[in-house]
Design an enzyme around this catalytic site. Structure first.
Site, PDB file in Angstrom:
ATOM      1  N   LYS A  96      -1.095-116.444 -49.301  1.00  0.00           N
ATOM      2  CA  LYS A  96       0.191-117.064 -48.929  1.00  0.00           C
ATOM      3  C   LYS A  96       1.358-116.364 -49.632  1.00  0.00           C
ATOM      4  O   LYS A  96       2.354-116.028 -49.007  1.00  0.00           O
ATOM      5  CB  LYS A  96       0.208-118.569 -49.301  1.00  0.00           C
ATOM      6  CG  LYS A  96      -0.915-119.371 -48.667  1.00  0.00           C
ATOM      7  CD  LYS A  96      -0.850-120.829 -49.078  1.00  0.00           C
ATOM      8  CE  LYS A  96      -1.018-121.089 -50.569  1.00  0.00           C
ATOM      9  NZ  LYS A  96      -2.352-120.746 -51.110  1.00  0.00           N
TER      10      LYS A  96
ATOM     11  N   ARG B 235       1.617-129.865 -49.487  1.00  0.00           N
ATOM     12  CA  ARG B 235       0.232-129.778 -49.942  1.00  0.00           C
ATOM     13  C   ARG B 235      -0.491-131.105 -49.791  1.00  0.00           C
ATOM     14  O   ARG B 235      -1.674-131.199 -50.100  1.00  0.00           O
ATOM     15  CB  ARG B 235       0.238-129.402 -51.414  1.00  0.00           C
ATOM     16  CG  ARG B 235      -0.517-128.146 -51.728  1.00  0.00           C
ATOM     17  CD  ARG B 235      -0.315-127.880 -53.190  1.00  0.00           C
ATOM     18  NE  ARG B 235      -1.177-126.872 -53.670  1.00  0.00           N
ATOM     19  CZ  ARG B 235      -0.793-125.601 -53.867  1.00  0.00           C
ATOM     20  NH1 ARG B 235       0.424-125.217 -53.578  1.00  0.00           N
ATOM     21  NH2 ARG B 235      -1.637-124.741 -54.359  1.00  0.00           N
TER      22      ARG B 235
ATOM     23  N   ARG C  19      -6.505-110.915 -59.664  1.00  0.00           N
ATOM     24  CA  ARG C  19      -5.045-110.896 -59.469  1.00  0.00           C
ATOM     25  C   ARG C  19      -4.277-110.769 -60.784  1.00  0.00           C
ATOM     26  O   ARG C  19      -4.637-111.356 -61.789  1.00  0.00           O
ATOM     27  CB  ARG C  19      -4.662-112.205 -58.777  1.00  0.00           C
ATOM     28  CG  ARG C  19      -3.191-112.455 -58.715  1.00  0.00           C
ATOM     29  CD  ARG C  19      -2.860-113.616 -57.842  1.00  0.00           C
ATOM     30  NE  ARG C  19      -3.461-114.863 -58.268  1.00  0.00           N
ATOM     31  CZ  ARG C  19      -3.358-115.989 -57.597  1.00  0.00           C
ATOM     32  NH1 ARG C  19      -2.701-116.003 -56.457  1.00  0.00           N
ATOM     33  NH2 ARG C  19      -3.919-117.080 -58.040  1.00  0.00           N
TER      34      ARG C  19
ATOM     35  N   ARG D  15      -2.681-115.259 -64.405  1.00  0.00           N
ATOM     36  CA  ARG D  15      -2.324-116.673 -64.451  1.00  0.00           C
ATOM     37  C   ARG D  15      -3.358-117.493 -65.216  1.00  0.00           C
ATOM     38  O   ARG D  15      -4.557-117.251 -65.119  1.00  0.00           O
ATOM     39  CB  ARG D  15      -2.184-117.230 -63.027  1.00  0.00           C
ATOM     40  CG  ARG D  15      -0.793-117.067 -62.484  1.00  0.00           C
ATOM     41  CD  ARG D  15      -0.670-117.349 -61.018  1.00  0.00           C
ATOM     42  NE  ARG D  15      -1.284-118.590 -60.552  1.00  0.00           N
ATOM     43  CZ  ARG D  15      -1.251-118.969 -59.284  1.00  0.00           C
ATOM     44  NH1 ARG D  15      -0.633-118.234 -58.379  1.00  0.00           N
ATOM     45  NH2 ARG D  15      -1.825-120.085 -58.903  1.00  0.00           N
TER      46      ARG D  15
ATOM     47  N   ARG E 115      -9.205-126.230 -58.065  1.00  0.00           N
ATOM     48  CA  ARG E 115      -8.104-126.004 -57.114  1.00  0.00           C
ATOM     49  C   ARG E 115      -8.643-125.966 -55.682  1.00  0.00           C
ATOM     50  O   ARG E 115      -7.999-126.481 -54.766  1.00  0.00           O
ATOM     51  CB  ARG E 115      -7.386-124.683 -57.449  1.00  0.00           C
ATOM     52  CG  ARG E 115      -6.509-124.808 -58.679  1.00  0.00           C
ATOM     53  CD  ARG E 115      -6.143-123.475 -59.271  1.00  0.00           C
ATOM     54  NE  ARG E 115      -5.434-122.602 -58.365  1.00  0.00           N
ATOM     55  CZ  ARG E 115      -5.320-121.283 -58.529  1.00  0.00           C
ATOM     56  NH1 ARG E 115      -5.870-120.682 -59.562  1.00  0.00           N
ATOM     57  NH2 ARG E 115      -4.651-120.574 -57.663  1.00  0.00           N
TER      58      ARG E 115
HETATM   59  P1  AP5 Z   1      -2.011-114.422 -53.122  1.00  0.00           P
HETATM   60  O1  AP5 Z   1      -1.033-113.964 -52.093  1.00  0.00           O
HETATM   61  O2  AP5 Z   1      -1.558-114.504 -54.537  1.00  0.00           O
HETATM   62  O3  AP5 Z   1      -2.683-115.810 -52.648  1.00  0.00           O
HETATM   63  P2  AP5 Z   1      -2.077-117.264 -52.579  1.00  0.00           P
HETATM   64  O4  AP5 Z   1      -2.572-117.904 -51.330  1.00  0.00           O
HETATM   65  O5  AP5 Z   1      -0.593-117.242 -52.789  1.00  0.00           O
HETATM   66  O6  AP5 Z   1      -2.845-117.875 -53.818  1.00  0.00           O
HETATM   67  P3  AP5 Z   1      -2.360-118.829 -54.973  1.00  0.00           P
HETATM   68  O7  AP5 Z   1      -3.505-118.870 -55.953  1.00  0.00           O
HETATM   69  O8  AP5 Z   1      -1.019-118.416 -55.521  1.00  0.00           O
HETATM   70  O9  AP5 Z   1      -2.241-120.167 -54.242  1.00  0.00           O
HETATM   71  P4  AP5 Z   1      -2.272-121.553 -54.847  1.00  0.00           P
HETATM   72  O10 AP5 Z   1      -1.939-122.334 -53.649  1.00  0.00           O
HETATM   73  O11 AP5 Z   1      -3.499-121.948 -55.565  1.00  0.00           O
HETATM   74  O12 AP5 Z   1      -1.212-121.436 -56.038  1.00  0.00           O
HETATM   75  P5  AP5 Z   1       0.259-121.965 -56.204  1.00  0.00           P
HETATM   76  O13 AP5 Z   1       0.971-121.005 -57.061  1.00  0.00           O
HETATM   77  O14 AP5 Z   1       0.859-122.354 -54.906  1.00  0.00           O
HETATM   78  O15 AP5 Z   1      -3.296-113.477 -53.020  1.00  0.00           O
HETATM   79  C1  AP5 Z   1      -4.343-113.580 -53.974  1.00  0.00           C
HETATM   80  C2  AP5 Z   1      -4.846-112.157 -54.344  1.00  0.00           C
HETATM   81  O16 AP5 Z   1      -5.457-111.593 -53.194  1.00  0.00           O
HETATM   82  C3  AP5 Z   1      -3.704-111.207 -54.766  1.00  0.00           C
HETATM   83  O17 AP5 Z   1      -4.163-110.420 -55.822  1.00  0.00           O
HETATM   84  C4  AP5 Z   1      -3.440-110.344 -53.513  1.00  0.00           C
HETATM   85  O18 AP5 Z   1      -3.041-109.042 -53.876  1.00  0.00           O
HETATM   86  C5  AP5 Z   1      -4.815-110.360 -52.819  1.00  0.00           C
HETATM   87  N1  AP5 Z   1      -4.688-110.398 -51.364  1.00  0.00           N
HETATM   88  C6  AP5 Z   1      -3.764-111.081 -50.609  1.00  0.00           C
HETATM   89  N2  AP5 Z   1      -3.995-110.876 -49.286  1.00  0.00           N
HETATM   90  C7  AP5 Z   1      -5.092-110.070 -49.213  1.00  0.00           C
HETATM   91  C8  AP5 Z   1      -5.816-109.491 -48.110  1.00  0.00           C
HETATM   92  N3  AP5 Z   1      -5.473-109.708 -46.834  1.00  0.00           N
HETATM   93  N4  AP5 Z   1      -6.888-108.703 -48.395  1.00  0.00           N
HETATM   94  C9  AP5 Z   1      -7.268-108.467 -49.715  1.00  0.00           C
HETATM   95  N5  AP5 Z   1      -6.593-108.976 -50.779  1.00  0.00           N
HETATM   96  C10 AP5 Z   1      -5.527-109.772 -50.533  1.00  0.00           C
HETATM   97  O19 AP5 Z   1       0.024-123.346 -57.007  1.00  0.00           O
HETATM   98  C11 AP5 Z   1      -0.436-123.363 -58.331  1.00  0.00           C
HETATM   99  C12 AP5 Z   1      -0.495-124.805 -58.828  1.00  0.00           C
HETATM  100  O20 AP5 Z   1       0.822-125.384 -58.784  1.00  0.00           O
HETATM  101  C13 AP5 Z   1      -1.348-125.747 -58.001  1.00  0.00           C
HETATM  102  O21 AP5 Z   1      -2.707-125.693 -58.383  1.00  0.00           O
HETATM  103  C14 AP5 Z   1      -0.705-127.107 -58.348  1.00  0.00           C
HETATM  104  O22 AP5 Z   1      -1.092-127.574 -59.611  1.00  0.00           O
HETATM  105  C15 AP5 Z   1       0.771-126.758 -58.413  1.00  0.00           C
HETATM  106  N6  AP5 Z   1       1.471-126.927 -57.106  1.00  0.00           N
HETATM  107  C16 AP5 Z   1       2.062-125.937 -56.379  1.00  0.00           C
HETATM  108  N7  AP5 Z   1       2.611-126.448 -55.265  1.00  0.00           N
HETATM  109  C17 AP5 Z   1       2.362-127.770 -55.289  1.00  0.00           C
HETATM  110  C18 AP5 Z   1       2.658-128.839 -54.399  1.00  0.00           C
HETATM  111  N8  AP5 Z   1       3.320-128.621 -53.242  1.00  0.00           N
HETATM  112  N9  AP5 Z   1       2.239-130.074 -54.710  1.00  0.00           N
HETATM  113  C19 AP5 Z   1       1.577-130.321 -55.882  1.00  0.00           C
HETATM  114  N10 AP5 Z   1       1.254-129.358 -56.772  1.00  0.00           N
HETATM  115  C20 AP5 Z   1       1.640-128.083 -56.479  1.00  0.00           C
END
Ligand code: AP5
Length: 216
Positions: A13, A88, A127, A161, A172
């Site tokens: 994402k 979410r 990552r 991270r 998660r």
């Molecule tokens: P990346 O693009 O970083 O993936 P992502 O989907 O963004 O993964 P996240 O781990 O950031 O998502 P998340 O939803 O757990 O975390 P968030 O920060 O939102 O890609 C991952 C890796 O793969 C990278 O190294 C990239 O280079 C590689 N890659 C990408 N595409 C690829 C492809 N096609 N092929 C190969 N490799 C690829 O949330 C973190 C925490 O915040 C949550 O756990 C929660 O506690 C809190 N939080 C955030 N939002 C909310 C909300 N709305 N409500 C409540 N709590 C929340």
């Protein structure tokens, strides 16, 4: 253009949101990035956020909804936005519907990145990002062109991270299945959900998303 990117942790994402923001000149609203930055403030609120995030759970709906409401109604959103990590929960999705009604805007599309479980774990564990400019990398899929130096800003400091460890990732993924996956039927009923094969290489994922957006 107003878009939501949906998908489990590691689905890509953040990677695709960054591409879309560059390509279409629209604002990227990543709740994970916003919360990580708030968690660094060093106050009690920040410490509470840090604890929830590092446990793999979700931050309270009311906190997230307040953050997004301010962003969505701000000037920066006039040209549109990409939501990465929000909504979410169904409560967050309903709150977003209300916010958009208030500013008389509609959503254009909800794009789900579909990725196998094993690939998610591998992506998350490899990552890291540049401390200077935030550019994201992966040990195997997006390595640095020059060892130890950021391709974008030349920075030499990188971070992995705190919540990217095996135990927290499992939590998660569970939180995603239990609380976020119900959004898929929610948006399917509204005829907004489009699926993209997130197992494809990054540039092909970009291409599939471009094709969807071209038909809006
Ligand atoms: P990346 O693009 O970083 O993936 P992502 O989907 O963004 O993964 P996240 O781990 O950031 O998502 P998340 O939803 O757990 O975390 P968030 O920060 O939102 O890609 C991952 C890796 O793969 C990278 O190294 C990239 O280079 C590689 N890659 C990408 N595409 C690829 C492809 N096609 N092929 C190969 N490799 C690829 O949330 C973190 C925490 O915040 C949550 O756990 C929660 O506690 C809190 N939080 C955030 N939002 C909310 C909300 N709305 N409500 C409540 N709590 C929340």
């Amino acid at each position: 253009m107003r878009l939501i990117l949906l998908g489990p942790p590691g689905a890509g994402k953040g990677t695709q949101a960054a591409f879309l923001a560059r390509e279409y000149g629209i604002l990227k609203l990543s709740t994970g990035d916003m919360l990580r930055s708030a968690a660094q403030a060093g106050d009690e609120f920040g410490e509470n956020l840090r604890q929830v995030m590092s446990s793999g759970g979700l931050v309270a709906d009311s906190i997230i909804i307040d953050i997004i409401r301010k962003e969505v109604s701000g000037d920066g959103c006039a040209k549109g936005f990409i939501l990465d990590g929000f909504p979410r929960t169904v409560v967050q999705a309903q709150a977003l519907d209300t916010m958009l009604e208030e500013i008389q805007c509609g959503l254009d599309s909800v794009i789900e990145l579909v990725v196998d479980h094993d690939a998610l774990v591998e992506r998350i564990s490899g990552r890291f990002s540049c401390d200077g400019c935030g550019e994201g990398y992966h040990d195997s899929y997006k390595p640095l062109k020059k060892e130890g130096i950021c391709d974008v800003c030349g920075g030499v400091h990188f971070t992995r991270r705190e919540d990217d460890n095996a135990q927290t990732v499992a939590k998660r993924l569970r939180a995603y299945q239990e609380q976020t996956a119900p959004l898929l039927p929610y948006y399917e009923k509204k005829h907004m959900l489009r699926q993209v094969d997130g197992m494809l290489p990054m540039q092909q994922v970009e291409e599939r998303i471009r094709e969807i957006l071209a038909h809006l």
